[in-house]
Scaffold this active site. Structure first.
Site, PDB file in Angstrom:
ATOM      1  N   SER A   1       0.800  -1.228   0.000  1.00  0.00           N
ATOM      2  CA  SER A   1       0.000   0.000   0.000  1.00  0.00           C
ATOM      3  C   SER A   1       0.832   1.276   0.000  1.00  0.00           C
ATOM      4  O   SER A   1       0.357   2.311  -0.439  1.00  0.00           O
ATOM      5  CB  SER A   1      -0.932  -0.005   1.205  1.00  0.00           C
ATOM      6  OG  SER A   1      -0.182  -0.029   2.398  1.00  0.00           O
TER       7      SER A   1
ATOM      8  N   HIS B   1      -5.611  -4.190  -1.333  1.00  0.00           N
ATOM      9  CA  HIS B   1      -5.471  -3.034  -2.230  1.00  0.00           C
ATOM     10  C   HIS B   1      -5.562  -3.422  -3.707  1.00  0.00           C
ATOM     11  O   HIS B   1      -5.164  -2.644  -4.570  1.00  0.00           O
ATOM     12  CB  HIS B   1      -4.158  -2.289  -1.963  1.00  0.00           C
ATOM     13  CG  HIS B   1      -4.242  -1.343  -0.809  1.00  0.00           C
ATOM     14  ND1 HIS B   1      -4.774  -0.072  -0.915  1.00  0.00           N
ATOM     15  CD2 HIS B   1      -3.892  -1.491   0.489  1.00  0.00           C
ATOM     16  CE1 HIS B   1      -4.720   0.524   0.260  1.00  0.00           C
ATOM     17  NE2 HIS B   1      -4.192  -0.312   1.137  1.00  0.00           N
TER      18      HIS B   1
ATOM     19  N   LYS C   1     -12.545  -1.505   1.401  1.00  0.00           N
ATOM     20  CA  LYS C   1     -11.843  -0.593   0.474  1.00  0.00           C
ATOM     21  C   LYS C   1     -12.673  -0.490  -0.808  1.00  0.00           C
ATOM     22  O   LYS C   1     -13.783   0.038  -0.761  1.00  0.00           O
ATOM     23  CB  LYS C   1     -10.399  -1.071   0.265  1.00  0.00           C
ATOM     24  CG  LYS C   1      -9.564  -0.894   1.551  1.00  0.00           C
ATOM     25  CD  LYS C   1      -8.110  -1.234   1.390  1.00  0.00           C
ATOM     26  CE  LYS C   1      -7.319  -0.792   2.610  1.00  0.00           C
ATOM     27  NZ  LYS C   1      -6.806  -1.901   3.424  1.00  0.00           N
TER      28      LYS C   1
HETATM   29  C1  PLP Z   1      -6.562  -2.276   4.824  1.00  0.00           C
HETATM   30  C2  PLP Z   1      -5.759  -3.510   4.923  1.00  0.00           C
HETATM   31  C3  PLP Z   1      -6.063  -4.500   5.864  1.00  0.00           C
HETATM   32  C4  PLP Z   1      -7.140  -4.308   6.900  1.00  0.00           C
HETATM   33  O1  PLP Z   1      -8.393  -4.426   6.328  1.00  0.00           O
HETATM   34  P1  PLP Z   1      -9.682  -4.079   7.254  1.00  0.00           P
HETATM   35  O2  PLP Z   1     -10.796  -4.800   6.593  1.00  0.00           O
HETATM   36  O3  PLP Z   1      -9.808  -2.604   7.241  1.00  0.00           O
HETATM   37  O4  PLP Z   1      -9.370  -4.607   8.616  1.00  0.00           O
HETATM   38  C5  PLP Z   1      -5.334  -5.672   5.860  1.00  0.00           C
HETATM   39  N1  PLP Z   1      -4.331  -5.863   4.976  1.00  0.00           N
HETATM   40  C6  PLP Z   1      -3.991  -4.930   4.066  1.00  0.00           C
HETATM   41  C7  PLP Z   1      -2.886  -5.189   3.107  1.00  0.00           C
HETATM   42  C8  PLP Z   1      -4.685  -3.720   4.016  1.00  0.00           C
HETATM   43  O5  PLP Z   1      -4.342  -2.788   3.141  1.00  0.00           O
END
Ligand code: PLP
Length: 397
Positions: free
Chosen positions: A183, A211, A242
């Site tokens: 990310s 992502h 997301k």
């Molecule tokens: C955002 C993210 C998470 C966490 O996801 P949530 O559903 O918000 O807990 C886990 N791993 C990665 C790579 C992320 O970017």
């Protein structure tokens, strides 16, 4: 409370964070999440949400959440195995499995929980986890809860991974686990090479595609689709928080036996509440949009290309990569936060990232492009970056 010592201690710690410029203050948004949002009473264009396809407040998704609330109620007040499984959860799990071409799927209330509950049930001290050095915090925490031997390979370094697979050859099972899209840098793991190494050394491959899911690949199936190895990945974890509507929820998808075992042994699943019905129902609607979303993904690609070309043309240094994450490299932490502040005055909402979130000396502004951005918004961002870049003297000649 009689003992003040912990408050005194934390006050010192907090002022230390502040003096080092590492304290995180939150900006309050007073509108729904979208390409343009209200911050401090004024409208700004948002370039720091994970809202890659603009579905966080898509009318169809909002309508579905209302419908889910009416039809299935607000909450379940139970974990899944007691009385917290509705037909809705089974339908969503089946749809996710079908989307990724996997046998079964288990829902969690976040991907943090999916990762937190993945490793400990599957692997013991007889086994090995091989993990990329830049993996997400939730993977690191999940691995910490597990007794398997830990092998950390240098970021996306296949020679190092191979060496460590050799070191782990005495273990019963080897699991390679990596972020699919990283990310902070916006790069994709070398999944084709990882799958080759997994075949050679008899390892399981798992990825976290948070992502990538929904917006990467022709079908929106994420980093593994881009790499052409979706069918060779054993386990995928991802989020509904997301691209997939930006609400909350997460899941693990993969082999039937793996998922069945997780339902029986994964602690965040066994000991935490079910995904609320309005969210699960809306996630089905979001998946409809993702499955028919080729045009949105093309729009996102075009926007990303336009933004990258505009900023590079103006003289900014942007890390290369195939995703809508554009790291505008600045180096100095103070410069990154000053630049973000100046851009906000121009109506552009971005955030400066510095150590420890990124390595020392690699401070940056991370721009995240969305399919929801209009041409005018992209042009305004490029013009604002250029003006602020000139003012701060950071453009290449
Ligand atoms: C955002 C993210 C998470 C966490 O996801 P949530 O559903 O918000 O807990 C886990 N791993 C990665 C790579 C992320 O970017």
């Amino acid at each position: 409370m009689s003992d003040q010592r912990i408050s005194d201690y934390l006050r010192t710690q907090i002022s230390d964070l502040k003096s080092r410029g590492l304290y995180k203050s939150e900006r309050t948004i007073t509108s729904p999440q979208h390409a343009a949002i209200q911050v401090n009473g004024r409208e700004v264009i948002n370039f720091c949400a994970n809202n890659y396809l603009g579905l966080a407040n898509h009318p169809q998704v909002v309508a579905a959440a209302h419908e889910g609330l009416e039809k299935h109620g607000f909450g379940l007040a139970s974990v899944r195995f007691i009385c917290g499984t509705q037909d809705l959860h089974k339908t969503l799990e089946a749809r996710i499995s079908r989307f990724f071409g996997k046998e079964d799927t288990i829902l969690y209330t976040s991907c943090f929980d999916a990762n937190g509950g993945l490793f400990e049930p599957l692997l013991t001290e007889e086994d090995a986890i091989l993990s990329d050095a830049l993996n997400h915090a939730s993977i690191i925490d999940g691995v910490r809860l597990c007794k398997a031997k830990r092998f950390r390979y240098a970021h996306n370094d296949m020679a190092d991974l191979e060496k460590q697979l050799q070191d782990a050859s005495g273990c019963r099972f080897r699991m390679i686990f990596t972020d699919s899209v990283f990310s902070m840098d916006g790069d994709i793991a070398n999944l084709a090479a990882i799958c080759e190494l997994a075949d050679k050394y008899d390892a399981i491959v798992g990825i976290d595609d948070c992502h990538g899911t929904g917006h990467l690949g022709d079908g929106g199936r994420g980093g593994a689709e881009v790499a052409g190895v979706l069918d060779r990945i054993d386990i995928i974890t991802s989020t509904l928080g997301k691209t997939w509507g930006g609400g909350s929820g997460g899941f693990t998808t993969g082999r039937a036996e793996v998922i069945d075992w997780l339902r029986n042994r994964s602690r965040p699943y066994l000991f935490s509440n079910s995904v609320p019905p309005p969210l699960a129902y809306a996630a089905l609607s979001t998946l409809d949009l993702i499955e028919s979303g080729q045009a949105m993904r093309q729009r996102l690609q075009a926007n990303t290309k336009r933004m990258r070309a505009g900023l590079e043309g103006a003289g900014f240094t942007i890390k290369p990569g195939p995703t809508p994450i554009l790291p505008v490299m600045l180096g100095d932490a103070a410069l990154a936060s000053k630049m973000a502040d100046r851009l906000l005055e121009h109506g552009i909402y971005v955030i400066g990232f510095s150590y420890p979130v990124v390595p020392q000396g690699q401070a940056r502004i991370r721009l995240q492009v969305s399919a929801a951005h209009s041409d005018a918004q992209i042009e305004h961002a490029i013009a604002s970056f250029t003006a602020v870049g000139q003012e701060l003297g950071i453009l290449r000649q």
